[in-house]
Design an enzyme around this catalytic site. Sequence first.
Site, PDB file in Angstrom:
ATOM      1  N   ASP A 117     -11.979 -30.375  25.106  1.00 39.39           N
ATOM      2  CA  ASP A 117     -10.909 -29.381  25.186  1.00 39.39           C
ATOM      3  C   ASP A 117     -10.636 -29.017  26.639  1.00 39.39           C
ATOM      4  OD1 ASP A 117      -9.091 -27.367  24.773  1.00 39.39           O
ATOM      5  OD2 ASP A 117     -10.376 -26.162  23.470  1.00 39.39           O
ATOM      6  N   GLU A 163      -7.888 -32.319  24.184  1.00 43.43           N
ATOM      7  CA  GLU A 163      -7.107 -31.197  23.653  1.00 43.43           C
ATOM      8  C   GLU A 163      -6.464 -30.353  24.750  1.00 43.43           C
ATOM      9  OE1 GLU A 163      -7.999 -27.127  21.103  1.00 43.43           O
ATOM     10  OE2 GLU A 163      -9.145 -28.934  20.665  1.00 43.43           O
ATOM     11  N   HIS A 169      -8.286 -26.964  27.373  1.00 40.81           N
ATOM     12  CA  HIS A 169      -8.060 -25.526  27.206  1.00 40.81           C
ATOM     13  C   HIS A 169      -6.927 -24.987  28.064  1.00 40.81           C
ATOM     14  CE1 HIS A 169      -9.464 -21.573  25.743  1.00 40.81           C
ATOM     15  NE2 HIS A 169     -10.207 -22.277  24.921  1.00 40.81           N
ATOM     16  N   GLU A 178      -2.569 -25.176  19.267  1.00 40.27           N
ATOM     17  CA  GLU A 178      -3.100 -23.884  18.842  1.00 40.27           C
ATOM     18  C   GLU A 178      -2.246 -22.715  19.330  1.00 40.27           C
ATOM     19  OE1 GLU A 178      -6.628 -22.453  21.682  1.00 40.27           O
ATOM     20  OE2 GLU A 178      -6.838 -24.560  21.102  1.00 40.27           O
ATOM     21  N   ASP A 210      -2.524 -23.301  14.147  1.00 45.22           N
ATOM     22  CA  ASP A 210      -3.508 -22.329  13.688  1.00 45.22           C
ATOM     23  C   ASP A 210      -2.924 -21.607  12.478  1.00 45.22           C
ATOM     24  OD1 ASP A 210      -4.923 -19.752  13.426  1.00 45.22           O
ATOM     25  OD2 ASP A 210      -5.935 -20.333  15.275  1.00 45.22           O
ATOM     26  N   HIS A 215      -6.499 -25.618  14.344  1.00 42.14           N
ATOM     27  CA  HIS A 215      -7.331 -24.739  15.168  1.00 42.14           C
ATOM     28  C   HIS A 215      -7.870 -23.626  14.277  1.00 42.14           C
ATOM     29  CE1 HIS A 215      -7.561 -21.232  18.086  1.00 42.14           C
ATOM     30  NE2 HIS A 215      -8.228 -22.154  18.764  1.00 42.14           N
TER      31      HIS A 215
END
Length: 392
Positions: free
Chosen positions: A194, A220, A196, A246, A268, A295
């Site tokens: 990730d 990700e 992020h 997400e 999500d 997510h």
Amino acid sequence: MGNDPAGPAAETVIRTVETFLVAPRWLFVRIETHGGIVGWGEATCEGRSETVRTAVDQLAELVVGRDALRIEDHWQVMTKGSFYRGGPILASAVSGIDQALWDIAGKHFGAPVHQLLGGPVRDRIRVYGWVGGDEPAEVADHIAEQVEAGLTAVKMNASGRMSPVATVAELDGVVERVAAAREVLGHHRDVAVDFHGRFTLANARRVAPLLEPFRPFFLEEPVVPENSHLIGDFVRSTTTPVSTGERLYSRQEFLPVLQAGIAVAQPDLSHAGGITEVRKIAALAEVYDVQLAPHCPLGPLALASCLQVGFATPNYLIQEQSIGIHYNQGAEVLDYVVDPEPLQFVDGHIERLTAPGLGVEIDELAVRAADKRGHAWRGPVWRHPDGSFAEW
């Protein structure tokens, strides 16, 4: 609100909408009908759940006194019934209500939600857990714990704070941590990495080829969602599957990244309009040969909602979950369910949920007690050594 309705349809007419702010950082929604059917949903928006709580109260005005089974109609009114639409706050509020309505529908018809979505296409869903650790040795230890718990896949952060143009030490640190993960996992388990949103496009493109020898499951969120127009450049720079989503809240927001060539979409269920919208995102993703991996570092209702969608969705890859994760301070995912057995891992999977509705029974007394204690979770504010703000 007014007199109790009469007639055969009264059982599913919505009587009340309540919210519960519970540790560690979740917001639950409870909807009860005049017939006594109770549906639960999760409207968590990490660090902004108090704001979402107010949004749920406002949206409740649109559904109280109406038939809970008109789920699509409610979704349309809640999302499009105001001149100003969208965004994480409103979408999270809609998500919690939507999940609760599907829970009511399942309980009314005596069927799990996935049966109402067309029936199961699989009997179990593979799951993965998140592992922390800033040092390679810590990563290895945390992954070993997840493997011991029965998981066959994990996800790890590529890094903490990253300089806008990474140093050699920062780049080497990313590689060393992923290498440590692969050593523990071997060739029969998977590690997702990730980014992020902490990486600039330049950093992401620079590090991706360095990770290819370790065969990540996917990379990700290589760029922040505001820069989704750049993700195609990253996709073309690597052979590793790329994922994001997400912090995207609708089909319209997913369309550009699908067109850019991502391999895995990660909506999500508590942020992207609930079960109703994520089903449509999944169908759109299927057109682009993209898999779904929602997510979900959240609570039991968000997880159950994800699983219900997954059991009825053909292009469903894997499911994130946060059972036993170290950052769940003050409460655990399974603390709010009466029977944790349906959410237990079996050979790295969760078996198909068969109880009506979302398939989990919430411990209402525990939820009400937790709400009285409350929580005020906030995300960290990171800064670079020069004092400038850093993405986290």
